[in-house]
Scaffold this motif. Structure first.
Motif, mmCIF file in Angstrom:
data_model
loop_
_atom_site.group_PDB
_atom_site.id
_atom_site.type_symbol
_atom_site.label_atom_id
_atom_site.label_comp_id
_atom_site.label_asym_id
_atom_site.label_seq_id
_atom_site.Cartn_x
_atom_site.Cartn_y
_atom_site.Cartn_z
ATOM 1 N N SER A 1 0.827 -1.198 0.000
ATOM 2 C CA SER A 1 0.000 0.000 0.000
ATOM 3 C C SER A 1 0.864 1.252 0.000
ATOM 4 O O SER A 1 2.012 1.247 0.413
ATOM 5 N N SER A 2 0.280 2.308 -0.520
ATOM 6 C CA SER A 2 0.929 3.603 -0.508
ATOM 7 C C SER A 2 0.080 4.512 0.352
ATOM 8 O O SER A 2 -1.127 4.413 0.332
ATOM 9 N N SER A 3 0.728 5.382 1.084
ATOM 10 C CA SER A 3 -0.079 6.351 1.802
ATOM 11 C C SER A 3 0.369 7.734 1.365
ATOM 12 O O SER A 3 1.446 7.902 0.801
ATOM 13 N N TYR A 4 -0.480 8.702 1.606
ATOM 14 C CA TYR A 4 -0.142 10.069 1.242
ATOM 15 C C TYR A 4 0.136 10.848 2.509
ATOM 16 O O TYR A 4 -0.489 10.612 3.542
ATOM 17 N N THR B 1 -0.201 13.653 5.189
ATOM 18 C CA THR B 1 -1.344 14.499 5.531
ATOM 19 C C THR B 1 -0.947 15.970 5.501
ATOM 20 O O THR B 1 -1.761 16.831 5.261
ATOM 21 N N PRO C 1 -7.927 6.897 -0.787
ATOM 22 C CA PRO C 1 -6.839 7.754 -0.277
ATOM 23 C C PRO C 1 -6.305 8.713 -1.339
ATOM 24 O O PRO C 1 -6.003 9.864 -1.043
ATOM 25 N N HIS D 1 -6.452 12.702 -1.191
ATOM 26 C CA HIS D 1 -5.199 13.456 -1.313
ATOM 27 C C HIS D 1 -5.329 14.554 -2.378
ATOM 28 O O HIS D 1 -4.919 15.694 -2.175
#
Ligand SMILES: [Zn+2]
Length: 379
Positions: free
Chosen positions: A151-154, A156, A367, A371
């Protein structure tokens, strides 16, 4: 005609077949391809790479990410970033973000021990799972790895890039680049004394300055974050001049030597670091000694000029990065949703599989959409 020096431009050791090295004119880490031999010895090549070139590459790393440099060998390393909300992440060359540290937690539950691992890549996950297996020999690590989620997260918060450029250490890498091209063009090292002194003696005065007063590249291609190195040896001014430009933004004029009385020599080498493709540019390097002094005194950087150079290459790059990220996210979400909806390739999907597929797609896309919303890019 000048005679090529058989001595290392940095340590003055005689260059032989045993210690000769192929030195990149533009450092490889930012996409350089062209190499010259008979210029510096192997040990100076290694040492300069480890120190001067590494410093230049680290200063240019954010730009290497923004523009998507392709290298002959290796990949652009991840870029550590911190955000306005205090997150510490690694920006990957593919545009995604990873945690900057792996994490591991275990919790004892009535059903057994629950272990949660966050790794930055598959290899890190494998080595962490090995540790788990040592502690809990019954663990089926292959199965765990097969079920792992990518998974990739951005972030905040807002990402701040450090765009520092300059200084003595990276300056020596720049002077070396220009000197390497002079060597390639047949200008002997003893005609480039200012540069040689600067590379050999850490107390020698710097022989370069930043220049943004005019555009020296006559046929500059639009929106291209080019790298360029040029030399011009001119018997009228007696100067052997050099020029280096990185990503179309950072521009440096070097005076390699004074008292030149040979024939006119002009040479340039440029590439588009996004592709490695060579560009054939014409560089106007015709400064006299008092203009060089003004450049060394930082007098040739008018207000707003660096920002204008940024603006000429940045918007196109950011748009391309956004397009690339959208495609990456859609491809990743599609693959994930199909893989986990219970259907097989080529089969007709049942109604419940379609439902599952849509909800998995949404789960993966949300997500990204959030974003984009937060960054004001949804229009
Ligand atoms: Zn050497």
């Amino acid at each position: 005609m000048n005679i090529r020096s058989p001595y290392c431009a940095i340590c003055n050791t005689q260059i032989s077949a045993g210690n000769n090295s192929k030195e990149h004119v533009i450092t490889e880490a930012i996409g350089g391809r062209l190499r010259v031999s008979g210029f510096i010895c192997k040990s100076c090549n290694n040492e300069a790479g480890r120190t001067w070139d590494a410093k230049l590459a680290s200063q240019l790393l954010p730009l290497a990410h923004i523009f998507g440099v392709t290298r002959q060998r290796g990949v652009t390393p991840g870029l550590p970033i911190s955000t306005t909300t205090g997150e510490n992440l690694i920006m990957r060359p593919d545009g995604g973000f990873s945690p900057n540290k792996p994490s591991f937690s275990e919790e004892i539950t009535p059903d057994g021990v629950q272990i949660k691992i966050v790794a930055r890549d598959v290899n890190e996950a494998k080595s962490m799972l090995k540790g788990v297996q040592r502690k809990y020999p019954n663990t089926n690590t292959d199965q765990l790895l097969a079920n792992a989620e990518f998974s990739s997260s951005y972030p905040t918060g807002m990402v701040h890039h450090q765009l520092d450029f300059g200084g003595e250490v990276s300056g020596r890498s720049i002077v070396k680049s220009v000197l390497a091209l002079a060597h390639q063009a047949g200008i002997a090292a003893n005609l480039c004394n200012d540069a040689i002194q600067y590379l050999r003696d850490h107390t020698a005065p710097a022989c370069f300055g930043y220049y943004q007063a005019t555009n020296l590249v006559a046929n500059r291609p639009l929106e291209t974050p080019l790298h360029c190195v040029a030399v011009n040896a001119n018997p009228v001014t007696g100067l052997v001049l050099g020029y280096a430009e990185y990503f179309g933004i950072h521009r440096v004029v070097v005076c390699l030597g004074k008292g030149y009385c040979g024939e006119v020599v002009k040479s340039s080498y440029a590439i588009d670091p996004r592709t490695g493709k060579e560009l054939y540019l014409s560089v106007n390097l015709d400064f006299n000694e008092s203009e060089i002094d003004a450049i060394y005194r930082y007098e040739m950087i008018p207000n707003g000029a660096i920002e204008a150079a940024f603006h000429a290459v940045m918007p196109a790059a950011l748009k391309k990065k956004d397009d690339f990220e959208r495609e990456r996210v859609i491809a990743e979400a599609t693959e994930y949703a199909f893989k986990n909806c219970g259907a097989k390739y080529g089969e007709i999907l049942t109604e419940s599989q379609v439902k599952k597929l849509s909800s998995l797609l949404l789960e993966k896309l949300t997500p990204y959409i959030m974003h984009m919303h937060k960054s004001n890019k949804l229009r």
